[in-house]
Design an enzyme around this catalytic site. Structure first.
Site, short mmCIF file in Angstrom:
data_model
loop_
_atom_site.label_atom_id
_atom_site.label_comp_id
_atom_site.label_asym_id
_atom_site.label_seq_id
_atom_site.Cartn_x
_atom_site.Cartn_y
_atom_site.Cartn_z
N GLU A 1 0.87 -1.19 0.00
CA GLU A 1 0.00 0.00 0.00
C GLU A 1 0.90 1.23 0.00
OE1 GLU A 1 -2.34 3.13 0.33
OE2 GLU A 1 -3.28 1.16 0.05
N ASP B 1 -6.94 -3.72 -5.13
CA ASP B 1 -8.03 -2.94 -4.52
C ASP B 1 -7.67 -1.47 -4.69
OD1 ASP B 1 -10.06 -1.87 -3.02
OD2 ASP B 1 -9.22 -2.46 -1.08
#
Length: 287
Positions: A113, A162
């Site tokens: 991330e 995502d």
């Protein structure tokens, strides 16, 4: 742009969904800041619970986040015969990680991330999702997903992206070059699943994304799920498999095994139904 005035948040995005807006009544603005990468807001809403907003776009709400998190996770996991090692790109709220670690065959979950502030704020304000970061199966890396995959070749059974919507830096996650990068990070029978947008908003853009996926994956499909707080009330996923004989529609886990995981939205029946598209969409994508 976004609007947070007179007790309401309105999701205004002229480029992605012109002429329409979804609004939520706000009880409290819990947190607001600008990280190195994006504007972050966390609000408490009247009817959808706590909500994460990035650059003026709703990412998740407590009321319906499980639909998205479960489907983007279990559609690819249950299409793969043995998903031992999984990579999540993005997903800074922790919700996808929370779901992926539940799969009984998953042994390792690696997540990359780019924005550490989303992770830290989710841990503080969205613990029901961020609990995914606490699982022993998970290893979290703060960094760029492109750089990460370049250093990890032929490693993963499943890669789940995502991402936010295709505007700004996230556009690169919908392009053909990204699917090429994922292909090289996968094992021979690997599967990818990425947030794919809504066919009600931009059918041609989704088809272009699928075409980019088809350049590198032998089998490609599009599936949908219902998420009331997303534009048009639903969202899709672009899936690709390196196995030319891949059957996306029939889950590899049995019904009793899936029921044992105790999910709220995903089931064997929902898995198969996700690939049933309206006729006009089916014709546009596959004919």
């Amino acid at each position: 742009m976004d609007s947070l005035t007179n007790g309401w948040f309105s999701e205004l995005q002229a480029e992605l969904w012109p002429g329409q807006s979804f609004s939520l009544k706000i009880k409290e603005l819990i947190h607001k800041e600008k990280s190195k990468f994006q504007d972050i807001q966390i609000v408490e809403t009247e009817t959808y619970g706590r909500c994460l907003i990035l650059d003026g776009i709703i990412q998740c709400t407590a009321r319906d986040e499980f639909s998205y998190q479960e489907m983007i996770s279990f559609l690819p996991l249950c299409a793969h015969p043995n998903p031992k090692k999984v990579l999540i790109v993005g997903g800074g709220d922790g919700g996808v990680a929370r779901e992926v670690v539940k799969h009984p065959l998953v042994e390792e979950v690696h997540q990359v991330e780019i924005d550490d502030r989303v992770v830290e704020l989710s841990k503080k304000y969205l613990p029901a999702m961020a609990c995914g970061f606490e699982n022993k199966k998970l290893k979290l890396t703060i960094g760029d997903g492109f750089d990460y995959m370049k250093k990890h070749k032929n490693e993963f059974d499943v890669i789940i992206t995502d991402s936010s919507d295709p505007i700004g830096p996230a556009v690169s996650l919908f392009q053909e070059s990204y699917y090429e990068l994922m292909k090289h990070a996968l094992k021979d029978d690997g599967i990818v699943c990425s947030q794919g947008g809504s066919f009600w908003l931009d059918l041609d853009y989704i088809k272009k994304t699928m075409s980019g996926c088809k350049e590198h994956f032998a089998k490609v499909a599009y599936a949908v799920t219902s998420v009331p707080s997303y534009p048009c009330g639903h969202i899709g996923f672009v899936m690709g498999s390196l196995n030319k004989d891949q059957d996306f529609v029939k889950p590899k886990l049995g019904k009793s095994e899936i029921d044992a995981i105790d999910l709220k939205y995903y089931s064997s029946e929902v898995h198969s139904a996700a690939f049933a598209l309206p006729r006009w969409v089916q014709k546009h994508f596959y004919e």
